[in-house]
Scaffold this active site. Structure first.
Site, PDB file in Angstrom:
ATOM      1  N   SER A 172     -18.832  37.103  24.714  1.00  0.00           N
ATOM      2  CA  SER A 172     -19.731  36.653  23.659  1.00  0.00           C
ATOM      3  C   SER A 172     -19.999  37.815  22.708  1.00  0.00           C
ATOM      4  O   SER A 172     -19.546  38.934  22.935  1.00  0.00           O
ATOM      5  CB  SER A 172     -21.050  36.167  24.266  1.00  0.00           C
ATOM      6  OG  SER A 172     -21.802  37.294  24.687  1.00  0.00           O
ATOM      7  N   LYS A 173     -20.784  37.519  21.695  1.00  0.00           N
ATOM      8  CA  LYS A 173     -21.130  38.540  20.691  1.00  0.00           C
ATOM      9  C   LYS A 173     -21.783  39.776  21.305  1.00  0.00           C
ATOM     10  O   LYS A 173     -21.759  40.848  20.733  1.00  0.00           O
ATOM     11  CB  LYS A 173     -22.115  37.934  19.680  1.00  0.00           C
ATOM     12  CG  LYS A 173     -21.428  37.131  18.618  1.00  0.00           C
ATOM     13  CD  LYS A 173     -22.407  36.817  17.507  1.00  0.00           C
ATOM     14  CE  LYS A 173     -21.906  35.636  16.726  1.00  0.00           C
ATOM     15  NZ  LYS A 173     -22.912  34.686  16.352  1.00  0.00           N
ATOM     16  N   ARG A 174     -22.406  39.590  22.455  1.00  0.00           N
ATOM     17  CA  ARG A 174     -23.044  40.732  23.132  1.00  0.00           C
ATOM     18  C   ARG A 174     -22.008  41.796  23.492  1.00  0.00           C
ATOM     19  O   ARG A 174     -22.293  42.976  23.558  1.00  0.00           O
ATOM     20  CB  ARG A 174     -23.687  40.281  24.457  1.00  0.00           C
ATOM     21  CG  ARG A 174     -25.015  39.612  24.343  1.00  0.00           C
ATOM     22  CD  ARG A 174     -25.592  39.337  25.724  1.00  0.00           C
ATOM     23  NE  ARG A 174     -24.709  38.521  26.549  1.00  0.00           N
ATOM     24  CZ  ARG A 174     -24.128  38.928  27.662  1.00  0.00           C
ATOM     25  NH1 ARG A 174     -24.311  40.150  28.113  1.00  0.00           N
ATOM     26  NH2 ARG A 174     -23.359  38.104  28.363  1.00  0.00           N
ATOM     27  N   HIS A 175     -20.780  41.339  23.796  1.00  0.00           N
ATOM     28  CA  HIS A 175     -19.742  42.279  24.231  1.00  0.00           C
ATOM     29  C   HIS A 175     -18.988  42.916  23.070  1.00  0.00           C
ATOM     30  O   HIS A 175     -18.702  44.103  23.082  1.00  0.00           O
ATOM     31  CB  HIS A 175     -18.710  41.569  25.114  1.00  0.00           C
ATOM     32  CG  HIS A 175     -19.291  40.924  26.317  1.00  0.00           C
ATOM     33  ND1 HIS A 175     -19.361  39.560  26.476  1.00  0.00           N
ATOM     34  CD2 HIS A 175     -19.841  41.465  27.425  1.00  0.00           C
ATOM     35  CE1 HIS A 175     -19.919  39.281  27.638  1.00  0.00           C
ATOM     36  NE2 HIS A 175     -20.223  40.415  28.232  1.00  0.00           N
TER      37      HIS A 175
END
Ligand code: GLU
Length: 485
Positions: free
Chosen positions: A248-251
């Protein structure tokens, strides 16, 4: 039978790395097997589907060089199995929905949303998987008003298919329940439209993400009810972040456009993405698209999640950057240099903010000494800023170990003299002359010299920078440094 595969994205958001991987694997399979690759736009969700996202899909796969034989294009569409946009196929779905209703393989359901929610809650309380109770299944419903069309699922046995990646996969039919395939206006829902389109478009192999695996038994049941063939299925593993949760965008950045904007090259993206869940075996990491097609086998795809490793992408991208010819790379870097204000393009010429002109050859020289360190094209702005903009730095940075101000001044002065002595301005002569001048204590000569030119603790080496800047600019920067002391 000709192999025909499709990539069927829903245009509901920016084009994702995960979708690019599905598109690529379909393309590889088609190319490897001399089959057809189709781009079908699944835009039945009218509120979430947007034309801008559709264009993003088309442009992104084009940028990646994933060419398709049939499907929606920027201007219209190509191929003889169209329309390729689900929003334009309503009449086709309606015909099949009516057929199932007439054969009593589907029925109208008038249960209200509240009723269904109550039922769902009760089932969850009892620890059961929520599914429709079948209330409207038996009645010949005379009620008027809105309804949904439910597919009559068999209650016994199980639906089994042989996934080309995962092997035998089985689902208990009883768990599936009578699911919704359409609405009272005969608009059809996901599982139904996919079955109809795959059938009408003569799709032989459905290659898609693992998140669709639970849809597959539903789609097979519909195929059976309609008496049509079941294609082969292959479900690709999820893409995971380094912490093994779904990427996801977190990564990391997840849209293909973002990678393009950061200066990742399409050939590097293809090389990297093809290794997400597939591997030809061996240690080699660099493969061209043609080589990947040659090696590609669906059976070699992994079942377990594929970890997205940005360091690997950087290293592959760095490799492809280094392979580029300097002029070509310079042209590729220009948009990044203009975007960040280092250069301005006027009538095919480039100027910095001081009005100094740069030829493409000058830029190519700059790029040639930075490319070893570049992981993506946008890094040119950090690595080469001092070639295009005046340098400014703290005097202390000029100091090597515990040199005094006088010693630094003297060293810069010797640098100036050496620069004036260099007869031929090529890398070899520059290096030879400066090394000679440096004598045994190279650090105290070359460090202030290099900082005077770059204004940085870390940069390309003093000879390379001198070669690119040219004698006049080198002298100017050395004199400016001396003035600081
Ligand atoms: N439209 C679906 C999606 O974007 C794909 C459906 C399929 O491949 O069957 O996830």
């Amino acid at each position: 039978m000709k192999k025909r595969v499709r990539f069927a994205p829903s245009p509901t958001g920016p084009f994702h790395i995960g979708s690019a991987r599905v598109a690529l694997f379909n393309y590889l399979f088609a190319k490897k097997n001399k089959g057809d690759f189709i781009l079908r736009i699944e835009d039945t969700d009218k509120t979430r589907s947007k034309r801008e996202y559709e264009l993003d899909i088309i442009r992104s796969i084009k940028w990646l060089n994933i060419n398709y034989d049939e499907g929606v294009t920027e201007e219209s569409e190509k191929g003889s199995y169209g329309p390729y946009r689900q929003s334009e196929r309503g009449e086709i779905y309606k015909k099949y929905l009516q057929k199932l209703l007439q054969e009593d393989k589907a029925y109208p359901c008038f249960c209200s949303a509240e009723e269904l929610e109550k039922e769902r809650k009760k089932q969850l309380e009892r620890g059961e998987a929520p599914r429709y109770s079948g209330k409207c299944a038996q009645k010949k419903n005379e009620k008027k008003g809105d309804f949904v069309i439910r597919f009559r699922s068999p209650k016994e046995e199980s639906t089994t298919f042989n996934d080309l990646i995962r092997g035998k996969v089985s689902f208990d039919n009883n768990e599936i329940g009578d699911f919704v395939i359409g609405k009272s206006d005969f608009s059809a829902l996901y599982n139904f439209v996919v079955v109809i389109d795959d059938h009408e478009m003569e799709i032989s192999h459905v290659i898609r993400g693992e998140d669709h695996i639970s849809n597959t038994p539903r789609q097979i049941l519909i195929q059976k009810a309609l008496g049509i063939n079941t294609p082969y299925y292959a479900h690709l593993p999820l893409i995971l972040g380094p912490d093994k949760s779904k990427l996801s965008k977190r990564h990391a950045a997840v849209s293909v456009q973002e990678y393009k904007e950061m200066g990742y090259l399409p050939e590097a993206m293809i090389n990297f993405i093809s290794f997400l869940g597939w591997n030809p075996g061996g240690e080699r990491e660099i493969y061209s698209l043609e080589e990947i097609i040659e090696e590609f086998k669906l059976e070699k795809c992994k079942k377990s999640g594929a970890v997205f490793n940005i360091d690997k992408l950087d290293s592959i991208n760095g490799y492809y950057i280094r392979q580029k010819d300097d002029n070509e790379l310079a042209e590729m870097c220009v948009p990044f240099l203009t975007e960040s204000g280092f250069l301005e393009q006027k009538e095919g010429k480039y100027f910095n903010s001081q009005g100094k002109q740069f030829s493409l050859e000058d830029i190519a020289k700059t790029v040639s000494i930075c490319k070893e360190r570049m992981k993506n094209l946008s890094e040119i702005t950090k690595l080469a800023d001092y070639f295009f903009a005046p340098v400014d730095y703290d005097k202390e940075m000029l100091r090597w170990k515990n040199m005094s101000d006088e010693e630094i001044y003297d060293s810069l002065k010797r640098g100036e003299e050496a620069v004036l002595e260099i007869d031929k301005w090529d890398m070899e002569s520059i290096e030879k002359t400066l090394i000679e001048r440096a004598g045994s204590d190279k650090g105290s000569f070359l460090w202030p010299f290099r900082v005077a030119l770059s204004g940085k603790k870390a940069s390309a080496g003093p000879f390379e920078i001198s070669w690119v800047l040219g004698r006049d600019e080198v002298l100017k920067r050395l004199r400016k440094a001396k003035k600081k002391l």
